[in-house]
Write an enzyme that holds these catalytic residues in place. Sequence first.
Site, PDB file in Angstrom:
ATOM      1  N   HIS A  87      -1.709   3.474  -5.615  1.00  0.00           N
ATOM      2  CA  HIS A  87      -2.367   2.245  -5.180  1.00  0.00           C
ATOM      3  C   HIS A  87      -2.576   1.298  -6.361  1.00  0.00           C
ATOM      4  O   HIS A  87      -2.731   0.079  -6.190  1.00  0.00           O
ATOM      5  CB  HIS A  87      -3.716   2.582  -4.539  1.00  0.00           C
ATOM      6  CG  HIS A  87      -4.246   1.514  -3.641  1.00  0.00           C
ATOM      7  ND1 HIS A  87      -4.806   0.357  -4.114  1.00  0.00           N
ATOM      8  CD2 HIS A  87      -4.311   1.432  -2.295  1.00  0.00           C
ATOM      9  CE1 HIS A  87      -5.201  -0.397  -3.106  1.00  0.00           C
ATOM     10  NE2 HIS A  87      -4.905   0.223  -1.996  1.00  0.00           N
ATOM     11  N   HIS A 134      -4.064  -9.164   2.444  1.00  0.00           N
ATOM     12  CA  HIS A 134      -5.511  -9.077   2.584  1.00  0.00           C
ATOM     13  C   HIS A 134      -5.993 -10.068   3.638  1.00  0.00           C
ATOM     14  O   HIS A 134      -5.357 -11.086   3.892  1.00  0.00           O
ATOM     15  CB  HIS A 134      -6.201  -9.429   1.264  1.00  0.00           C
ATOM     16  CG  HIS A 134      -6.112  -8.342   0.248  1.00  0.00           C
ATOM     17  ND1 HIS A 134      -6.371  -8.550  -1.092  1.00  0.00           N
ATOM     18  CD2 HIS A 134      -5.798  -7.026   0.369  1.00  0.00           C
ATOM     19  CE1 HIS A 134      -6.224  -7.417  -1.751  1.00  0.00           C
ATOM     20  NE2 HIS A 134      -5.873  -6.480  -0.884  1.00  0.00           N
ATOM     21  N   ARG A 179      -0.797  -2.118  -6.921  1.00  0.00           N
ATOM     22  CA  ARG A 179      -1.342  -3.324  -6.285  1.00  0.00           C
ATOM     23  C   ARG A 179      -2.356  -3.996  -7.210  1.00  0.00           C
ATOM     24  O   ARG A 179      -2.347  -5.218  -7.390  1.00  0.00           O
ATOM     25  CB  ARG A 179      -2.001  -2.960  -4.949  1.00  0.00           C
ATOM     26  CG  ARG A 179      -1.005  -2.561  -3.895  1.00  0.00           C
ATOM     27  CD  ARG A 179      -1.684  -1.993  -2.651  1.00  0.00           C
ATOM     28  NE  ARG A 179      -2.595  -2.902  -1.988  1.00  0.00           N
ATOM     29  CZ  ARG A 179      -2.235  -3.920  -1.204  1.00  0.00           C
ATOM     30  NH1 ARG A 179      -0.935  -4.164  -1.032  1.00  0.00           N
ATOM     31  NH2 ARG A 179      -3.121  -4.675  -0.601  1.00  0.00           N
ATOM     32  N   TYR A 207       4.576 -13.243  12.863  1.00  0.00           N
ATOM     33  CA  TYR A 207       5.267 -13.439  11.602  1.00  0.00           C
ATOM     34  C   TYR A 207       5.071 -14.858  11.067  1.00  0.00           C
ATOM     35  O   TYR A 207       5.331 -15.136   9.909  1.00  0.00           O
ATOM     36  CB  TYR A 207       6.760 -13.138  11.759  1.00  0.00           C
ATOM     37  CG  TYR A 207       7.065 -11.660  11.673  1.00  0.00           C
ATOM     38  CD1 TYR A 207       6.885 -10.976  10.480  1.00  0.00           C
ATOM     39  CD2 TYR A 207       7.508 -10.958  12.770  1.00  0.00           C
ATOM     40  CE1 TYR A 207       7.145  -9.615  10.384  1.00  0.00           C
ATOM     41  CE2 TYR A 207       7.771  -9.599  12.691  1.00  0.00           C
ATOM     42  CZ  TYR A 207       7.589  -8.934  11.501  1.00  0.00           C
ATOM     43  OH  TYR A 207       7.841  -7.588  11.419  1.00  0.00           O
ATOM     44  N   LYS A 263      -2.376  -1.919   7.436  1.00  0.00           N
ATOM     45  CA  LYS A 263      -3.788  -1.556   7.485  1.00  0.00           C
ATOM     46  C   LYS A 263      -4.588  -2.536   8.320  1.00  0.00           C
ATOM     47  O   LYS A 263      -5.458  -2.145   9.098  1.00  0.00           O
ATOM     48  CB  LYS A 263      -4.353  -1.500   6.059  1.00  0.00           C
ATOM     49  CG  LYS A 263      -5.834  -1.158   6.006  1.00  0.00           C
ATOM     50  CD  LYS A 263      -6.324  -1.093   4.580  1.00  0.00           C
ATOM     51  CE  LYS A 263      -7.811  -0.746   4.532  1.00  0.00           C
ATOM     52  NZ  LYS A 263      -8.309  -0.678   3.131  1.00  0.00           N
ATOM     53  N   ARG A 314       0.846  -1.197   0.000  1.00  0.00           N
ATOM     54  CA  ARG A 314       0.000   0.000   0.000  1.00  0.00           C
ATOM     55  C   ARG A 314       0.881   1.247   0.000  1.00  0.00           C
ATOM     56  O   ARG A 314       1.986   1.232   0.561  1.00  0.00           O
ATOM     57  CB  ARG A 314      -0.920  -0.011   1.224  1.00  0.00           C
ATOM     58  CG  ARG A 314      -1.930  -1.159   1.221  1.00  0.00           C
ATOM     59  CD  ARG A 314      -2.783  -1.164   2.472  1.00  0.00           C
ATOM     60  NE  ARG A 314      -3.737  -2.269   2.441  1.00  0.00           N
ATOM     61  CZ  ARG A 314      -3.485  -3.494   2.910  1.00  0.00           C
ATOM     62  NH1 ARG A 314      -2.297  -3.766   3.451  1.00  0.00           N
ATOM     63  NH2 ARG A 314      -4.411  -4.437   2.840  1.00  0.00           N
TER      64      ARG A 314
END
Length: 408
Positions: free
Chosen positions: A333, A359, A336, A369, A270, A243
């Site tokens: 953006h 996502h 992406r 992680y 995000k 992003r």
Amino acid sequence: MKLTDVAVRKAAPRAKRYKLADGGGMYLEVTPGGAKYWRLKYRVAGREKRLALGVYPTVSLSAARQGGQEAHRLLAQGIDPGAARKAAKQQKVEVATAARDTFEAVAREWMARQEVAEVTANKTRWILETFLFPEIGGRPIAEVTPRELLTALRKIEESGKLETAKRAKIKAGQVFRYAVLEGKAESDPTASLRGALKAPKGNHHAAVTDPTRMGELLRSINGFAGQPVTLAALKLAPLVFVRPGELRHAEWGELDLDGAIWRIPGEKMKMGAAHLVPLSTQAVAVLRELYPLTGDGRYVFPGLRTSSRPMSENTVNAALRRLGYSGDEMTGHGFRSMAATRLNEMGWNADAIERQLAHAESNKVRDAYTHAAQYLDERTRMMQAWADYLDELRAGGRVIPIRQTRSL
């Protein structure tokens, strides 16, 4: 026999608590410590109750009698004076609470509880502080009506900011739903506003996805004559397709160039979960070339005015405009969307693509992680193949798919 002011004043304490009647159920209660309390004894539905009328001498005999008379008037109307007093006190509490629980106060409380990336938190705060607080911030949140909220949103809409109006409605709804859960409001007024705002134009994140045009864009980027830091950001964006906020907030301490991996902490993402970005040899080369310029600071892409802050969120979009790409053609953006579209069309594992796009993060493994490393081997191969494919397009060579094979 009715009490007199003299009798009340001279009523002396005794070893035990005692009462002096005034008639009509009212009496003075005197404690061993000398305190004097006015009381009213009455019955409701056959049950005997008592009502406090005050403390002498703060409340005089005549004032106590007025209180008793008011209680009898309520009783004559079938109202329990004790219950009426409790209801009045509760109403005062509710009014005071409502005055304290304004839309702004509840919104700030809600924001403080959100675990989101800094860039997301800043955008939310900007929307609320710029557009909603000035309009409904001081209103008790339980009293904000759908019409009031719509008026505030339409002011945004009328200024031409259709997407901002949409986002403001979403943020307001999140605040109101939080208020409902916390018992500060009864309902969410945004539920009544479905379809009330103009829909923003589609293709919000415009992107170039045609291979031939992708090659043209990549060649245009190579010819960019602006700031070298901006050029590096333009070159890296299609290679990592994170992003825009994640790209511009990149820090050298997150990058392992020898290990070819970029570890983005959850607080920057995000969705709030840590993310790993495998770096192709091309991405590493861009970063190594940039290191002598910005490597002594915190940010990979520092601002032009101060290295203590990252570059502006408009820098990449402005550079694309300078290259001749309008906002309806390509955005930061859009890199992406470019990668997602082409990689899916080329047959790469959809789950690996989604994981690389960060996502649908799982709350159960937030900041872990281990989750970020899902499909990591496959993603590493995919990112290198993607970078090689972009090189082919830039060179104007044959447009061939980078379809994953079982042998990989």
